[in-house]
Design a protein around this motif. Structure first.
Motif, PDB file in Angstrom:
ATOM      1  N   VAL A 127       0.849  -1.193   0.000  1.00 29.61           N
ATOM      2  CA  VAL A 127       0.000   0.000   0.000  1.00 29.61           C
ATOM      3  C   VAL A 127       0.883   1.242   0.000  1.00 29.61           C
ATOM      4  CG1 VAL A 127      -1.916  -1.147   1.180  1.00 29.61           C
ATOM      5  CG2 VAL A 127      -0.153  -0.001   2.530  1.00 29.61           C
ATOM      6  N   ASP A 128       0.269   2.395  -0.294  1.00 34.65           N
ATOM      7  CA  ASP A 128       0.998   3.675  -0.318  1.00 34.65           C
ATOM      8  C   ASP A 128       1.596   4.003   1.040  1.00 34.65           C
ATOM      9  OD1 ASP A 128       0.661   4.903  -2.972  1.00 34.65           O
ATOM     10  OD2 ASP A 128      -1.453   4.768  -2.514  1.00 34.65           O
ATOM     11  N   GLU A 129       0.697   4.111   1.997  1.00 34.65           N
ATOM     12  CA  GLU A 129       1.080   4.491   3.341  1.00 34.65           C
ATOM     13  C   GLU A 129       0.008   4.014   4.300  1.00 34.65           C
ATOM     14  OE1 GLU A 129       1.241   8.711   3.738  1.00 34.65           O
ATOM     15  OE2 GLU A 129      -0.577   9.046   2.578  1.00 34.65           O
ATOM     16  N   LEU A 130       0.375   3.910   5.549  1.00 34.46           N
ATOM     17  CA  LEU A 130      -0.570   3.501   6.581  1.00 34.46           C
ATOM     18  C   LEU A 130      -0.739   4.671   7.538  1.00 34.46           C
ATOM     19  CD1 LEU A 130       0.715  -0.130   7.194  1.00 34.46           C
ATOM     20  CD2 LEU A 130      -1.340   0.558   5.971  1.00 34.46           C
ATOM     21  N   GLU A 131      -1.818   5.424   7.326  1.00 30.57           N
ATOM     22  CA  GLU A 131      -2.060   6.613   8.132  1.00 30.57           C
ATOM     23  C   GLU A 131      -2.709   6.220   9.446  1.00 30.57           C
ATOM     24  OE1 GLU A 131      -3.445   7.657   3.832  1.00 30.57           O
ATOM     25  OE2 GLU A 131      -3.578   5.955   5.206  1.00 30.57           O
ATOM     26  N   GLY A 132      -2.402   6.961  10.483  1.00 33.34           N
ATOM     27  CA  GLY A 132      -3.087   6.788  11.748  1.00 33.34           C
ATOM     28  C   GLY A 132      -4.493   7.340  11.661  1.00 33.34           C
ATOM     29  N   ARG A 171       6.972   1.208  11.453  1.00 40.30           N
ATOM     30  CA  ARG A 171       7.556   0.236  10.529  1.00 40.30           C
ATOM     31  C   ARG A 171       6.782   0.180   9.217  1.00 40.30           C
ATOM     32  NH1 ARG A 171       8.021  -6.234  11.913  1.00 40.30           N
ATOM     33  NH2 ARG A 171       9.140  -6.887  10.018  1.00 40.30           N
ATOM     34  N   GLY A 172       5.548   0.683   9.246  1.00 39.99           N
ATOM     35  CA  GLY A 172       4.720   0.648   8.049  1.00 39.99           C
ATOM     36  C   GLY A 172       4.110  -0.708   7.805  1.00 39.99           C
ATOM     37  N   GLU A 173       3.534  -1.307   8.852  1.00 37.80           N
ATOM     38  CA  GLU A 173       2.985  -2.653   8.687  1.00 37.80           C
ATOM     39  C   GLU A 173       1.803  -2.867   9.630  1.00 37.80           C
ATOM     40  OE1 GLU A 173       5.503  -6.273   7.570  1.00 37.80           O
ATOM     41  OE2 GLU A 173       5.150  -6.586   9.724  1.00 37.80           O
ATOM     42  N   ILE A 174       0.757  -3.462   9.102  1.00 34.57           N
ATOM     43  CA  ILE A 174      -0.393  -3.895   9.884  1.00 34.57           C
ATOM     44  C   ILE A 174      -0.619  -5.372   9.580  1.00 34.57           C
ATOM     45  CG2 ILE A 174      -2.873  -3.650  10.269  1.00 34.57           C
ATOM     46  CD1 ILE A 174      -2.651  -0.722   9.600  1.00 34.57           C
ATOM     47  N   ILE A 175      -0.734  -6.176  10.627  1.00 31.67           N
ATOM     48  CA  ILE A 175      -0.957  -7.607  10.466  1.00 31.67           C
ATOM     49  C   ILE A 175      -2.346  -7.942  10.989  1.00 31.67           C
ATOM     50  CG2 ILE A 175      -0.197  -9.926  11.091  1.00 31.67           C
ATOM     51  CD1 ILE A 175       2.619  -8.820  11.402  1.00 31.67           C
ATOM     52  N   ARG A 233       1.556  -3.695   3.979  1.00 25.94           N
ATOM     53  CA  ARG A 233       2.933  -3.216   4.075  1.00 25.94           C
ATOM     54  C   ARG A 233       3.082  -1.951   3.239  1.00 25.94           C
ATOM     55  NH1 ARG A 233       6.369  -8.143   3.312  1.00 25.94           N
ATOM     56  NH2 ARG A 233       5.692  -8.516   5.466  1.00 25.94           N
ATOM     57  N   ALA A 234       3.463  -0.854   3.888  1.00 20.12           N
ATOM     58  CA  ALA A 234       3.626   0.430   3.201  1.00 20.12           C
ATOM     59  C   ALA A 234       5.022   0.525   2.606  1.00 20.12           C
ATOM     60  CB  ALA A 234       3.392   1.584   4.170  1.00 20.12           C
TER      61      ALA A 234
END
Length: 583
Positions: free
Chosen positions: A60-65, A230-234, A254-255
């Motif tokens: 993905v591009d980015e993982l925004e909060g 880290r730019g990651e969501i599991i 993964r961003a």
């Protein structure tokens, strides 16, 4: 293995001969000969190796909060993805894009005949529950209604403001929703339900309560780990989900930057990618040939530039028109899209997004030039009482100085704001870009009553880069974006304003008539949009869109129906064994 067995059996005759000779030299009877059996090894204390989990890795591009799908501040690909995976909805788009009852969650949802007021009865399945074991019930409907009708900066409040009451029956599994007037778009309500039992008493307010994720899941997956640094969501399979279980054990978001997206697909490090690719990246993806499939995925948001009437600098319609004449619209679109798929979805209407059913351009012919028009800028600002002095426009000795706001979390929004500021300066209009958080911008700065004491002060935002939600009921979208807010019936306090700060009492009856179905949306929007264009309230730019690039390593991935997006099909995704079981 076969040769080893033959050698063992071949040794048996020699063993018999040796034993006979030994026996002949003693008085003891010869030992009884036992046929050799299969060799057994000592019991093993080690556990058998467990198969590696099946995972799908998504670039993905980015993982925004910020993961609240109901707020303008959190209206992002990340929140849309997680909501589609984890939050239950009463209706979801079918194959033709029309809404269909989600029978995994609901037994039924229907208008109650002969009710005194317009009432809809929802029956929730008994087994439907959150991942912590709490039932999905009426309290979740009540919580969403209470928040979306009254909180500032929510994405689509108009339909919820028509609700008079939400009543619980049969242990919370039957919900009666009573409206103050008929609402033809009632099927668009109560999507992305939230766990009220965990959020209602949360110490943080509505604007930030979901900044760190969802405390419980009501879908096929649940959050295992969020690491934005880290730019990651599991995400892992939700074992408490009552519906069909997910095909894969986990999904990893993964961003990575655009160049690495292409390389990850080429090397197999990503199974698919969903991102806002620019024109160069799209060409690189095409160079991968049959290794990836590509498609454009429109998002439920139109990018626009808002011009606030409550601003002291922009209170005069001629000044707002001059600002539009100073802007280079194609360059703003380029700044936001980078030449990616959104550039092909340029917006020329004030309510519907380009990919929505029924969209037609409503922009009056010749109303806006494609490029800056210095002569038009000069004429309009002169008529508004400004004079060009020393490269700046002055009125009563004060320069025309505009504040353009864009949410801090979204780089694309900021790029548009900075490009607009530069274009305005080139025409002698001073401009400054500010980047408050999305919560501050949409929940506070833009929600202020234009007639309050705070409006028109030096801290007021003059212009803002903002998303306009799409995909809901068109009449409700029009009312949410441009309707007068009304008053909270419980507190008798004015409800928050729309992001444009726009309210026209003469237009409001038309908006209300469309909302209740007494007037067709097409007829009402024609009246409303003509005023919006004339008064220079908003400049639509383009509909957000992403590229879905799919490798051959994963199966079951689809673009999704309507605006649901690919993650709505994630329960059917089947990936490959993970390289490790660590998180």
């Amino acid at each position: 293995m076969t040769q080893g067995r033959r050698r063992a059996l071949g040794a048996v005759p020699l063993l018999v001969t040796v034993v006979s000779l030994v026996a002949g030299c003693t008085d003891a009877p010869p030992p009884q000969l036992v046929e050799p059996g299969p060799t057994t090894s000592a019991p093993s204390t080690s556990t058998p190796a467990q198969p590696m989990p099946i995972e799908v890795v998504v670039g993905v591009d980015e993982l925004e909060g910020g993961f609240n799908p109901h707020t303008l501040a959190d209206l992002s690909p990340t929140s849309s993805a997680l909501a589609g995976l984890m939050l239950p909805s009463v209706f979801r788009p079918g194959q033709d894009g029309a809404l269909q009852l989600d029978t995994n969650l609901m037994e039924s949802a229907e208008v109650v005949p002969d009710a005194e007021k317009f009432t809809v009865r929802y029956r929730i399945k008994r087994q439907a529950s959150w991942s912590d074991g709490a039932p999905i019930a009426a309290e979740d409907f009540v919580y969403l209604w209470e928040q979306l009708r009254s909180q500032p900066g929510v994405a689509d409040p108009a339909g919820y403001r028509l609700i008079d009451d939400v009543a619980s029956r049969q242990g919370g599994k039957t919900v009666d929703v009573t409206f103050s007037k008929p609402f033809a778009g009632w099927q668009t309500l109560f999507n992305n339900l939230l766990p009220a039992h965990l959020l209602r008493a949360a110490p943080r307010g509505w604007g930030t309560v979901l900044d760190d994720g969802y405390p419980a899941s009501g879908g096929p997956f649940a959050i295992r780990q969020i690491d934005l640094d880290r730019g990651e969501i599991i995400l892992e399979r939700n074992d408490r989900y009552w519906g069909p279980p997910a095909q894969s054990d986990r999904i990893v978001l993964r961003a990575i930057d655009e160049a690495r997206q292409v390389e990850a697909l080429r090397s197999g490090d990503s199974h698919l990618a969903l991102f806002s690719a620019d024109a160069g990246t799209v060409r690189s993806l095409r160079d991968l040939g049959d290794q990836v499939q590509m498609m454009t995925v429109p998002r439920p948001a139109t990018m626009e530039m808002l011009l606030r009437q409550d601003s002291r600098a922009l209170a005069d319609v001629k000044v707002r028109q001059a600002v539009l004449a100073a802007l280079d619209r194609p360059a703003l679109i380029e700044a936001g899209t980078g030449g990616g798929p959104g550039e092909q979805l340029q917006a020329h209407a004030q309510v519907l997004a380009p990919s929505e059913h029924g969209y037609t351009p409503t922009e009056p012919a010749g109303a806006l030039s494609k490029r800056p028009d210095p002569a038009q800028v000069e004429r309009l600002l002169t008529e508004a009482g400004y004079q060009r002095t020393g490269g700046s426009w002055l009125r009563d000795g004060r320069p025309l100085n505009l504040v353009i706001a864009a949410p801090f979390e979204h780089e694309g929004y900021i790029s548009i704001a900075e490009a607009a500021a530069q274009q305005l300066r080139a025409q002698g209009i001073q401009a400054t870009v500010v980047t408050p958080t999305g919560d501050q911008l949409f929940g506070d700065m833009l929600a202020t009553d234009p007639h309050s004491a705070e409006a028109g002060t030096s801290g007021t935002v003059d212009m803002a880069v903002a998303p306009r939600p799409a995909g809901g009921d068109p009449a409700a979208t029009m009312a949410s974006s441009y309707g007068c807010p009304g008053v909270d019936p419980d507190s008798e306090q004015p409800l928050p304003y729309n992001a444009a700060g726009f309210c026209d009492e003469l237009l409001q009856p038309t908006i209300d008539a469309a909302l209740s179905g007494r007037m067709s949306f097409q007829q009402a929007s024609a009246n409303v949009e003509s005023v919006l264009w004339r008064d220079a309230i908003a400049l639509p730019l383009y509909q957000q869109a992403q590229v879905l690039a799919l490798s051959n390593e994963a199966t079951g991935v689809q673009a999704g129906n309507g605006f649901a997006g690919p993650f709505s099909t994630a329960a059917q995704w089947l990936g490959t064994p993970a390289e490790n079981d660590g998180y």
